[in-house]
Design a protein around this motif. Structure first.
Motif, PDB file in Angstrom:
ATOM      1  N   SER A   1     -87.899 -25.229  -6.261  1.00  0.00           N
ATOM      2  CA  SER A   1     -87.786 -24.714  -4.900  1.00  0.00           C
ATOM      3  C   SER A   1     -86.357 -24.238  -4.668  1.00  0.00           C
ATOM      4  O   SER A   1     -85.455 -24.519  -5.463  1.00  0.00           O
ATOM      5  CB  SER A   1     -88.172 -25.782  -3.880  1.00  0.00           C
ATOM      6  OG  SER A   1     -87.298 -26.888  -3.971  1.00  0.00           O
ATOM      7  N   ILE A   2     -86.184 -23.512  -3.576  1.00  0.00           N
ATOM      8  CA  ILE A   2     -84.856 -23.003  -3.225  1.00  0.00           C
ATOM      9  C   ILE A   2     -84.610 -23.282  -1.746  1.00  0.00           C
ATOM     10  O   ILE A   2     -85.535 -23.235  -0.937  1.00  0.00           O
ATOM     11  CB  ILE A   2     -84.738 -21.492  -3.551  1.00  0.00           C
ATOM     12  CG1 ILE A   2     -83.307 -21.011  -3.398  1.00  0.00           C
ATOM     13  CG2 ILE A   2     -85.714 -20.672  -2.710  1.00  0.00           C
ATOM     14  CD1 ILE A   2     -83.059 -19.629  -4.004  1.00  0.00           C
ATOM     15  N   VAL A   3     -83.365 -23.599  -1.439  1.00  0.00           N
ATOM     16  CA  VAL A   3     -82.942 -23.783  -0.047  1.00  0.00           C
ATOM     17  C   VAL A   3     -81.830 -22.757   0.181  1.00  0.00           C
ATOM     18  O   VAL A   3     -80.677 -23.000  -0.191  1.00  0.00           O
ATOM     19  CB  VAL A   3     -82.445 -25.219   0.230  1.00  0.00           C
ATOM     20  CG1 VAL A   3     -82.030 -25.358   1.693  1.00  0.00           C
ATOM     21  CG2 VAL A   3     -83.512 -26.233  -0.140  1.00  0.00           C
ATOM     22  N   PRO A   4     -82.191 -21.592   0.729  1.00  0.00           N
ATOM     23  CA  PRO A   4     -81.199 -20.530   0.930  1.00  0.00           C
ATOM     24  C   PRO A   4     -80.478 -20.690   2.266  1.00  0.00           C
ATOM     25  O   PRO A   4     -81.066 -20.528   3.330  1.00  0.00           O
ATOM     26  CB  PRO A   4     -82.056 -19.261   0.918  1.00  0.00           C
ATOM     27  CG  PRO A   4     -83.395 -19.697   1.404  1.00  0.00           C
ATOM     28  CD  PRO A   4     -83.540 -21.151   1.027  1.00  0.00           C
ATOM     29  N   LYS A   5     -79.223 -21.018   2.210  1.00  0.00           N
ATOM     30  CA  LYS A   5     -78.398 -21.168   3.410  1.00  0.00           C
ATOM     31  C   LYS A   5     -77.146 -20.313   3.268  1.00  0.00           C
ATOM     32  O   LYS A   5     -76.729 -19.971   2.159  1.00  0.00           O
ATOM     33  CB  LYS A   5     -78.004 -22.634   3.630  1.00  0.00           C
ATOM     34  CG  LYS A   5     -79.183 -23.545   3.882  1.00  0.00           C
ATOM     35  CD  LYS A   5     -79.861 -23.213   5.191  1.00  0.00           C
ATOM     36  CE  LYS A   5     -81.015 -24.156   5.463  1.00  0.00           C
ATOM     37  NZ  LYS A   5     -81.741 -23.797   6.661  1.00  0.00           N
ATOM     38  N   LEU A   6     -76.541 -20.001   4.393  1.00  0.00           N
ATOM     39  CA  LEU A   6     -75.387 -19.111   4.417  1.00  0.00           C
ATOM     40  C   LEU A   6     -74.223 -19.620   3.565  1.00  0.00           C
ATOM     41  O   LEU A   6     -73.598 -18.852   2.839  1.00  0.00           O
ATOM     42  CB  LEU A   6     -74.924 -18.914   5.861  1.00  0.00           C
ATOM     43  CG  LEU A   6     -73.760 -17.967   6.075  1.00  0.00           C
ATOM     44  CD1 LEU A   6     -74.108 -16.566   5.613  1.00  0.00           C
ATOM     45  CD2 LEU A   6     -73.374 -17.950   7.546  1.00  0.00           C
ATOM     46  N   THR A   7     -73.939 -20.903   3.612  1.00  0.00           N
ATOM     47  CA  THR A   7     -72.777 -21.430   2.894  1.00  0.00           C
ATOM     48  C   THR A   7     -73.113 -21.955   1.508  1.00  0.00           C
ATOM     49  O   THR A   7     -72.305 -21.842   0.590  1.00  0.00           O
ATOM     50  CB  THR A   7     -72.087 -22.547   3.690  1.00  0.00           C
ATOM     51  OG1 THR A   7     -73.045 -23.551   3.998  1.00  0.00           O
ATOM     52  CG2 THR A   7     -71.487 -21.995   4.980  1.00  0.00           C
ATOM     53  N   LEU A   8     -74.302 -22.541   1.351  1.00  0.00           N
ATOM     54  CA  LEU A   8     -74.718 -23.087   0.055  1.00  0.00           C
ATOM     55  C   LEU A   8     -76.168 -22.722  -0.212  1.00  0.00           C
ATOM     56  O   LEU A   8     -76.992 -22.739   0.694  1.00  0.00           O
ATOM     57  CB  LEU A   8     -74.601 -24.612   0.043  1.00  0.00           C
ATOM     58  CG  LEU A   8     -73.222 -25.209   0.178  1.00  0.00           C
ATOM     59  CD1 LEU A   8     -73.321 -26.722   0.351  1.00  0.00           C
ATOM     60  CD2 LEU A   8     -72.364 -24.868  -1.023  1.00  0.00           C
ATOM     61  N   CYS A   9     -76.475 -22.431  -1.448  1.00  0.00           N
ATOM     62  CA  CYS A   9     -77.854 -22.179  -1.851  1.00  0.00           C
ATOM     63  C   CYS A   9     -78.194 -23.229  -2.902  1.00  0.00           C
ATOM     64  O   CYS A   9     -77.495 -23.364  -3.908  1.00  0.00           O
ATOM     65  CB  CYS A   9     -77.997 -20.779  -2.427  1.00  0.00           C
ATOM     66  SG  CYS A   9     -79.694 -20.353  -2.881  1.00  0.00           S
ATOM     67  N   VAL A  10     -79.260 -23.975  -2.644  1.00  0.00           N
ATOM     68  CA  VAL A  10     -79.665 -25.043  -3.546  1.00  0.00           C
ATOM     69  C   VAL A  10     -80.903 -24.607  -4.320  1.00  0.00           C
ATOM     70  O   VAL A  10     -81.890 -24.161  -3.726  1.00  0.00           O
ATOM     71  CB  VAL A  10     -79.971 -26.343  -2.770  1.00  0.00           C
ATOM     72  CG1 VAL A  10     -80.475 -27.428  -3.706  1.00  0.00           C
ATOM     73  CG2 VAL A  10     -78.741 -26.801  -2.010  1.00  0.00           C
ATOM     74  N   VAL A  11     -80.839 -24.710  -5.633  1.00  0.00           N
ATOM     75  CA  VAL A  11     -81.986 -24.481  -6.512  1.00  0.00           C
ATOM     76  C   VAL A  11     -82.365 -25.853  -7.048  1.00  0.00           C
ATOM     77  O   VAL A  11     -81.577 -26.493  -7.739  1.00  0.00           O
ATOM     78  CB  VAL A  11     -81.630 -23.515  -7.667  1.00  0.00           C
ATOM     79  CG1 VAL A  11     -82.772 -23.397  -8.647  1.00  0.00           C
ATOM     80  CG2 VAL A  11     -81.242 -22.143  -7.115  1.00  0.00           C
ATOM     81  N   ASP A  12     -83.567 -26.313  -6.677  1.00  0.00           N
ATOM     82  CA  ASP A  12     -83.989 -27.667  -7.016  1.00  0.00           C
ATOM     83  C   ASP A  12     -85.186 -27.616  -7.945  1.00  0.00           C
ATOM     84  O   ASP A  12     -86.179 -26.946  -7.671  1.00  0.00           O
ATOM     85  CB  ASP A  12     -84.343 -28.431  -5.741  1.00  0.00           C
ATOM     86  CG  ASP A  12     -84.591 -29.904  -6.007  1.00  0.00           C
ATOM     87  OD1 ASP A  12     -83.965 -30.459  -6.924  1.00  0.00           O
ATOM     88  OD2 ASP A  12     -85.425 -30.495  -5.300  1.00  0.00           O
ATOM     89  N   GLY A  13     -85.060 -28.336  -9.049  1.00  0.00           N
ATOM     90  CA  GLY A  13     -86.139 -28.365 -10.028  1.00  0.00           C
ATOM     91  C   GLY A  13     -86.678 -29.758 -10.217  1.00  0.00           C
ATOM     92  O   GLY A  13     -86.273 -30.704  -9.534  1.00  0.00           O
ATOM     93  N   PRO A  14     -87.573 -29.894 -11.159  1.00  0.00           N
ATOM     94  CA  PRO A  14     -88.145 -31.209 -11.432  1.00  0.00           C
ATOM     95  C   PRO A  14     -87.102 -32.164 -12.020  1.00  0.00           C
ATOM     96  O   PRO A  14     -86.184 -31.740 -12.716  1.00  0.00           O
ATOM     97  CB  PRO A  14     -89.260 -30.913 -12.431  1.00  0.00           C
ATOM     98  CG  PRO A  14     -88.966 -29.569 -12.988  1.00  0.00           C
ATOM     99  CD  PRO A  14     -88.105 -28.848 -12.011  1.00  0.00           C
ATOM    100  N   GLY A  15     -87.277 -33.431 -11.724  1.00  0.00           N
ATOM    101  CA  GLY A  15     -86.349 -34.435 -12.260  1.00  0.00           C
ATOM    102  C   GLY A  15     -84.940 -34.185 -11.782  1.00  0.00           C
ATOM    103  O   GLY A  15     -84.688 -33.983 -10.607  1.00  0.00           O
ATOM    104  N   GLU A  16     -84.014 -34.178 -12.700  1.00  0.00           N
ATOM    105  CA  GLU A  16     -82.597 -33.998 -12.381  1.00  0.00           C
ATOM    106  C   GLU A  16     -82.152 -32.532 -12.424  1.00  0.00           C
ATOM    107  O   GLU A  16     -80.979 -32.241 -12.202  1.00  0.00           O
ATOM    108  CB  GLU A  16     -81.737 -34.811 -13.358  1.00  0.00           C
ATOM    109  CG  GLU A  16     -81.969 -36.310 -13.285  1.00  0.00           C
ATOM    110  CD  GLU A  16     -81.538 -36.891 -11.948  1.00  0.00           C
ATOM    111  OE1 GLU A  16     -80.454 -36.546 -11.451  1.00  0.00           O
ATOM    112  OE2 GLU A  16     -82.321 -37.697 -11.398  1.00  0.00           O
ATOM    113  N   ALA A  17     -83.059 -31.605 -12.712  1.00  0.00           N
ATOM    114  CA  ALA A  17     -82.693 -30.190 -12.820  1.00  0.00           C
ATOM    115  C   ALA A  17     -82.384 -29.612 -11.443  1.00  0.00           C
ATOM    116  O   ALA A  17     -83.119 -29.845 -10.491  1.00  0.00           O
ATOM    117  CB  ALA A  17     -83.812 -29.406 -13.478  1.00  0.00           C
ATOM    118  N   GLY A  18     -81.312 -28.880 -11.360  1.00  0.00           N
ATOM    119  CA  GLY A  18     -80.957 -28.228 -10.113  1.00  0.00           C
ATOM    120  C   GLY A  18     -79.496 -27.842 -10.082  1.00  0.00           C
ATOM    121  O   GLY A  18     -78.721 -28.239 -10.956  1.00  0.00           O
TER     122      GLY A  18
END
Length: 131
Positions: A46-63
């Motif tokens: 999944s992705i959390v697109p925000k103006l200051t930070l963009c988080v790419v989150d994967g399974p387990g510890e990936a991200g």
């Protein structure tokens, strides 16, 4: 893990793209094969697109976290490579309910979408937004 913003490129469009180079999640993302241009959903990511930070989150510890405000944005809605605005990229991602994340070993000199999507060199896919 924090990714250097110089290793990311945010590309505006109806479905926005986050292009990554030498990212620590490269090996965890699935190999992308979309020769017909239909980018598959990246299951478990999944992705959390925000103006200051963009988080790419994967399974387990990936991200990873990209300092988005410091990263380059280009506007490809009209095929140009004009500098873009991160707020507009985030709005594109909100409208599309996610973004395409493509990871490469290194950025290509020229963005050739047919080559990127059909070569098997890219990893990733469409990541639904969690915001």
């Amino acid at each position: 893990m924090l990714l250097n913003p110089e290793k990311s490129l945010f590309i505006r469009g109806a479905i926005p793209v986050l292009l990554l180079a030498d990212a620590p999640v490269h090996g965890a993302l699935p190999v992308l094969t979309a020769p017909d241009g239909a980018v598959p959903r990246c299951e478990g990511w999944s992705i959390v697109p925000k103006l200051t930070l963009c988080v790419v989150d994967g399974p387990g510890e990936a991200g990873l976290v990209v300092p988005a405000l410091a990263a380059p944005v280009i506007d490809s809605a009209d095929g140009s490579s004009e500098p873009g605005n991160m707020a507009d990229w985030c709005a594109d991602a909100e409208h599309a309910r996610g973004a395409i994340v493509l990871s490469l070993d290194q950025f290509p000199e020229v963005l050739d979408w047919d080559r990127l999507l059909g070569s098997g060199a890219a990893r990733g896919g469409f990541l639904p937004s969690m915001s």
